[in-house]
Design a protein around this motif. Structure first.
Motif, PDB file in Angstrom:
ATOM      1  N   ASP A 213      76.287  63.609   7.455  1.00 27.14           N
ATOM      2  CA  ASP A 213      75.386  63.116   6.417  1.00 27.14           C
ATOM      3  C   ASP A 213      75.918  61.876   5.721  1.00 27.14           C
ATOM      4  OD1 ASP A 213      73.566  65.155   6.881  1.00 27.14           O
ATOM      5  OD2 ASP A 213      74.449  66.480   5.379  1.00 27.14           O
ATOM      6  N   THR A 214      77.230  61.669   5.731  1.00 21.37           N
ATOM      7  CA  THR A 214      77.829  60.573   4.969  1.00 21.37           C
ATOM      8  C   THR A 214      78.814  59.793   5.829  1.00 21.37           C
ATOM      9  OG1 THR A 214      79.719  61.866   4.184  1.00 21.37           O
ATOM     10  CG2 THR A 214      77.679  62.003   2.881  1.00 21.37           C
ATOM     11  N   GLN A 215      79.148  58.595   5.370  1.00 21.23           N
ATOM     12  CA  GLN A 215      80.155  57.797   6.066  1.00 21.23           C
ATOM     13  C   GLN A 215      81.515  58.486   6.007  1.00 21.23           C
ATOM     14  OE1 GLN A 215      79.395  54.868   7.780  1.00 21.23           O
ATOM     15  NE2 GLN A 215      81.438  55.195   8.641  1.00 21.23           N
ATOM     16  N   ALA A 216      81.798  59.155   4.911  1.00 20.58           N
ATOM     17  CA  ALA A 216      83.084  59.856   4.797  1.00 20.58           C
ATOM     18  C   ALA A 216      83.226  60.921   5.884  1.00 20.58           C
ATOM     19  CB  ALA A 216      83.219  60.481   3.409  1.00 20.58           C
ATOM     20  N   GLU A 217      82.135  61.633   6.174  1.00 19.85           N
ATOM     21  CA  GLU A 217      82.180  62.634   7.237  1.00 19.85           C
ATOM     22  C   GLU A 217      82.372  61.965   8.595  1.00 19.85           C
ATOM     23  OE1 GLU A 217      79.251  65.906   5.063  1.00 19.85           O
ATOM     24  OE2 GLU A 217      78.525  64.752   6.763  1.00 19.85           O
ATOM     25  N   ILE A 218      81.653  60.873   8.831  1.00 20.25           N
ATOM     26  CA  ILE A 218      81.832  60.128  10.078  1.00 20.25           C
ATOM     27  C   ILE A 218      83.289  59.714  10.233  1.00 20.25           C
ATOM     28  CG2 ILE A 218      81.259  57.982  11.284  1.00 20.25           C
ATOM     29  CD1 ILE A 218      78.465  58.168   9.985  1.00 20.25           C
ATOM     30  N   ASP A 219      83.860  59.156   9.181  1.00 18.60           N
ATOM     31  CA  ASP A 219      85.252  58.703   9.222  1.00 18.60           C
ATOM     32  C   ASP A 219      86.202  59.861   9.510  1.00 18.60           C
ATOM     33  OD1 ASP A 219      84.258  56.205   8.581  1.00 18.60           O
ATOM     34  OD2 ASP A 219      84.893  56.287   6.468  1.00 18.60           O
ATOM     35  N   HIS A 220      85.962  61.000   8.890  1.00 16.27           N
ATOM     36  CA  HIS A 220      86.832  62.174   9.072  1.00 16.27           C
ATOM     37  C   HIS A 220      86.903  62.589  10.537  1.00 16.27           C
ATOM     38  CE1 HIS A 220      88.410  66.240   8.790  1.00 16.27           C
ATOM     39  NE2 HIS A 220      87.270  66.725   9.251  1.00 16.27           N
ATOM     40  N   TYR A 221      85.759  62.798  11.163  1.00 15.20           N
ATOM     41  CA  TYR A 221      85.766  63.278  12.544  1.00 15.20           C
ATOM     42  C   TYR A 221      86.229  62.189  13.510  1.00 15.20           C
ATOM     43  CZ  TYR A 221      83.509  67.429  10.793  1.00 15.20           C
ATOM     44  OH  TYR A 221      83.245  68.583  10.103  1.00 15.20           O
ATOM     45  N   TRP A 222      85.757  60.975  13.293  1.00 14.19           N
ATOM     46  CA  TRP A 222      86.137  59.881  14.190  1.00 14.19           C
ATOM     47  C   TRP A 222      87.654  59.650  14.156  1.00 14.19           C
ATOM     48  CZ3 TRP A 222      83.170  56.868  17.486  1.00 14.19           C
ATOM     49  CH2 TRP A 222      83.821  55.765  18.061  1.00 14.19           C
ATOM     50  N   ASP A 223      88.190  59.486  12.963  1.00 18.46           N
ATOM     51  CA  ASP A 223      89.609  59.159  12.827  1.00 18.46           C
ATOM     52  C   ASP A 223      90.500  60.306  13.288  1.00 18.46           C
ATOM     53  OD1 ASP A 223      88.651  56.797  11.766  1.00 18.46           O
ATOM     54  OD2 ASP A 223      89.119  57.315   9.675  1.00 18.46           O
ATOM     55  N   SER A 224      90.025  61.543  13.185  1.00 21.49           N
ATOM     56  CA  SER A 224      90.829  62.704  13.588  1.00 21.49           C
ATOM     57  C   SER A 224      90.806  62.938  15.088  1.00 21.49           C
ATOM     58  CB  SER A 224      90.317  63.966  12.879  1.00 21.49           C
ATOM     59  OG  SER A 224      90.400  63.839  11.480  1.00 21.49           O
ATOM     60  N   LEU A 225      89.761  62.462  15.761  1.00 20.97           N
ATOM     61  CA  LEU A 225      89.588  62.796  17.178  1.00 20.97           C
ATOM     62  C   LEU A 225      89.878  61.646  18.136  1.00 20.97           C
ATOM     63  CD1 LEU A 225      86.311  64.916  16.929  1.00 20.97           C
ATOM     64  CD2 LEU A 225      88.536  65.751  17.720  1.00 20.97           C
ATOM     65  N   THR A 226      89.529  60.422  17.768  1.00 22.04           N
ATOM     66  CA  THR A 226      89.586  59.351  18.756  1.00 22.04           C
ATOM     67  C   THR A 226      91.018  59.077  19.213  1.00 22.04           C
ATOM     68  OG1 THR A 226      88.808  57.131  19.301  1.00 22.04           O
ATOM     69  CG2 THR A 226      89.715  57.453  17.074  1.00 22.04           C
ATOM     70  N   GLU A 273      76.235  47.299  18.941  1.00 22.94           N
ATOM     71  CA  GLU A 273      77.405  46.475  18.633  1.00 22.94           C
ATOM     72  C   GLU A 273      78.537  47.281  17.992  1.00 22.94           C
ATOM     73  OE1 GLU A 273      77.661  43.258  19.505  1.00 22.94           O
ATOM     74  OE2 GLU A 273      75.697  43.528  20.471  1.00 22.94           O
ATOM     75  N   MET A 274      78.291  48.560  17.708  1.00 27.06           N
ATOM     76  CA  MET A 274      79.262  49.371  16.977  1.00 27.06           C
ATOM     77  C   MET A 274      80.127  50.221  17.900  1.00 27.06           C
ATOM     78  SD  MET A 274      76.892  50.801  13.830  1.00 27.06           S
ATOM     79  CE  MET A 274      76.011  49.670  12.751  1.00 27.06           C
ATOM     80  N   LYS A 275      81.283  50.582  17.420  1.00 28.38           N
ATOM     81  CA  LYS A 275      82.095  51.650  18.000  1.00 28.38           C
ATOM     82  C   LYS A 275      81.908  52.875  17.098  1.00 28.38           C
ATOM     83  CE  LYS A 275      85.364  48.733  20.469  1.00 28.38           C
ATOM     84  NZ  LYS A 275      86.785  48.458  20.775  1.00 28.38           N
ATOM     85  N   LYS A 276      82.651  52.962  16.019  1.00 31.69           N
ATOM     86  CA  LYS A 276      82.351  53.968  15.003  1.00 31.69           C
ATOM     87  C   LYS A 276      81.098  53.528  14.259  1.00 31.69           C
ATOM     88  CE  LYS A 276      85.049  54.272  11.351  1.00 31.69           C
ATOM     89  NZ  LYS A 276      86.190  54.641  10.465  1.00 31.69           N
ATOM     90  N   PHE A 277      80.184  54.460  13.996  1.00 29.06           N
ATOM     91  CA  PHE A 277      78.952  54.109  13.316  1.00 29.06           C
ATOM     92  C   PHE A 277      79.207  53.728  11.857  1.00 29.06           C
ATOM     93  CE2 PHE A 277      76.377  56.358  16.638  1.00 29.06           C
ATOM     94  CZ  PHE A 277      75.565  55.279  16.934  1.00 29.06           C
ATOM     95  N   ASP A 278      78.553  52.661  11.447  1.00 29.71           N
ATOM     96  CA  ASP A 278      78.553  52.188  10.061  1.00 29.71           C
ATOM     97  C   ASP A 278      77.185  52.536   9.493  1.00 29.71           C
ATOM     98  OD1 ASP A 278      78.218  50.657   7.719  1.00 29.71           O
ATOM     99  OD2 ASP A 278      79.614  49.123   8.427  1.00 29.71           O
ATOM    100  N   LEU A 279      77.121  53.599   8.702  1.00 28.12           N
ATOM    101  CA  LEU A 279      75.839  54.099   8.211  1.00 28.12           C
ATOM    102  C   LEU A 279      75.132  53.055   7.340  1.00 28.12           C
ATOM    103  CD1 LEU A 279      73.755  56.325   7.852  1.00 28.12           C
ATOM    104  CD2 LEU A 279      75.227  57.362   6.113  1.00 28.12           C
ATOM    105  N   ALA A 280      75.860  52.363   6.474  1.00 31.17           N
ATOM    106  CA  ALA A 280      75.230  51.380   5.601  1.00 31.17           C
ATOM    107  C   ALA A 280      74.630  50.237   6.415  1.00 31.17           C
ATOM    108  CB  ALA A 280      76.263  50.833   4.607  1.00 31.17           C
ATOM    109  N   GLU A 281      75.308  49.799   7.454  1.00 34.82           N
ATOM    110  CA  GLU A 281      74.777  48.724   8.292  1.00 34.82           C
ATOM    111  C   GLU A 281      73.530  49.174   9.048  1.00 34.82           C
ATOM    112  OE1 GLU A 281      74.062  45.188   9.787  1.00 34.82           O
ATOM    113  OE2 GLU A 281      75.632  45.591   8.302  1.00 34.82           O
ATOM    114  N   LEU A 282      73.516  50.425   9.527  1.00 28.98           N
ATOM    115  CA  LEU A 282      72.332  50.941  10.178  1.00 28.98           C
ATOM    116  C   LEU A 282      71.151  50.976   9.213  1.00 28.98           C
ATOM    117  CD1 LEU A 282      73.776  53.931  12.251  1.00 28.98           C
ATOM    118  CD2 LEU A 282      72.874  51.781  13.155  1.00 28.98           C
TER     119      LEU A 282
END
Length: 288
Positions: A213-226, A273-282
């Protein structure tokens, strides 16, 4: 709570596979079919209570048995019925029969390449279909490490019962995972190690989609897994075990389903153009 959706990448058969599977499992339905501007079919469906997404996106990735789907059946007749329907045009991996772990079990790769483990169980069925991850090749022996990483990241997550290989079960090392259960965000999964020779490994054809739901959640999973920069594209990543994930903003589905083709095109051009999704840009692209 994050929803986890199992994603399957087909060449051209996403709609046909979805039609077959939803006809076989009670309580299943196709929820939507969308064709994206570049021609990819995206099918959202529910199979016996488990969310899936099928895409027809070309022959780049091929489904293989590194991920299979365990189907729990309350009767042996149900096993026979599903086996007959799914085996047509497919390849048996373990013939239908009696095994020490199940009175009636079979493992096959169906006409679309999807692997199914169909088994009779006398125990209460909590989840009809359970994704099973098999760690092979260089990843053999790492199933427990992977389960503990995944369960540390998600809410309502835990590693359950683990059955381990013994000293006389070479080439599998003693203590590695013969069969294990784990939960992520309340969904049941299974895992196993196999040190036998296999001509497949994890790839992008089957991945887990995590909606945030939020960029913080995206960052959490992306940064922990990639763990593989070369695999990062449009919300896709590979973890250190070679398994693929898609970390997605929840709002993206509604954006892509908008009836205004200009909005859909702007969002598509943005996320390509993205790798990790930028919710604000979308959101900026969507608003125009």
């Amino acid at each position: 709570m994050q929803e986890i959706t199992t994603s399957l990448w087909f060449d051209t058969q996403a709609k046909a596979a979805a039609a077959l599977y939803t006809s076989l499992f009670p309580g299943s339905s196709i929820e939507s079919i969308v064709t994206l501007p570049h021609g990819t079919d995206v099918v959202k469906l529910n199979l016996a209570g488990l969310p899936f997404q099928f895409i027809s996106a070309g022959p780049m990735f091929k489904i293989n048995p590194s991920v299979s789907f365990q189907v729990a059946c309350a009767t042996k007749t149900e096993v026979d019925t599903l086996w007959q329907a799914l085996a047509e045009g497919g390849t048996p991996l373990m013939e239908l029969g009696a095994y020490p772990f199940s009175e009636w079990f079979g493992w096959m790769q169906d006409r679309y390449g999807v692997s199914w483990q169909i088994m009779y169980t006398a125990a209460p069925i909590q989840q009809k279909i359970t994704p099973m991850l098999m760690f092979v090749g260089a990843q053999a022996g790492k199933a427990e490490e992977a389960m503990r990483l995944y369960s540390s990241l998600f809410p309502d997550a835990a590693v359950g019962t683990i059955s381990r290989y013994g000293s006389g079960e070479a080439p599998d090392a003693e203590g590695t995972v013969k069969q294990a259960a784990f939960t992520l965000a309340g969904q049941h999964f299974a895992a196993m190690d196999s040190a036998h020779a296999h001509d497949f490994q994890f790839n992008e054809a089957i991945s887990l989609m995590v909606y945030c739901d939020t960029q913080a959640e995206i960052d959490h999973y992306w940064d922990s897994l990639t763990a593989d920069p070369a695999a990062e594209q449009c919300g896709w990543l590979k973890d250190r075990f070679g398994f693929s994930w898609q970390i997605l903003p929840t709002a993206l589905d509604a954006m892509m389903a908008d009836p205004d083709p200009a909005k859909v095109a702007r969002v598509t051009d943005s996320f390509l153009e993205m790798k990790k999704f930028d919710l604000a840009e979308l959101q900026r692209a969507y608003a125009g």
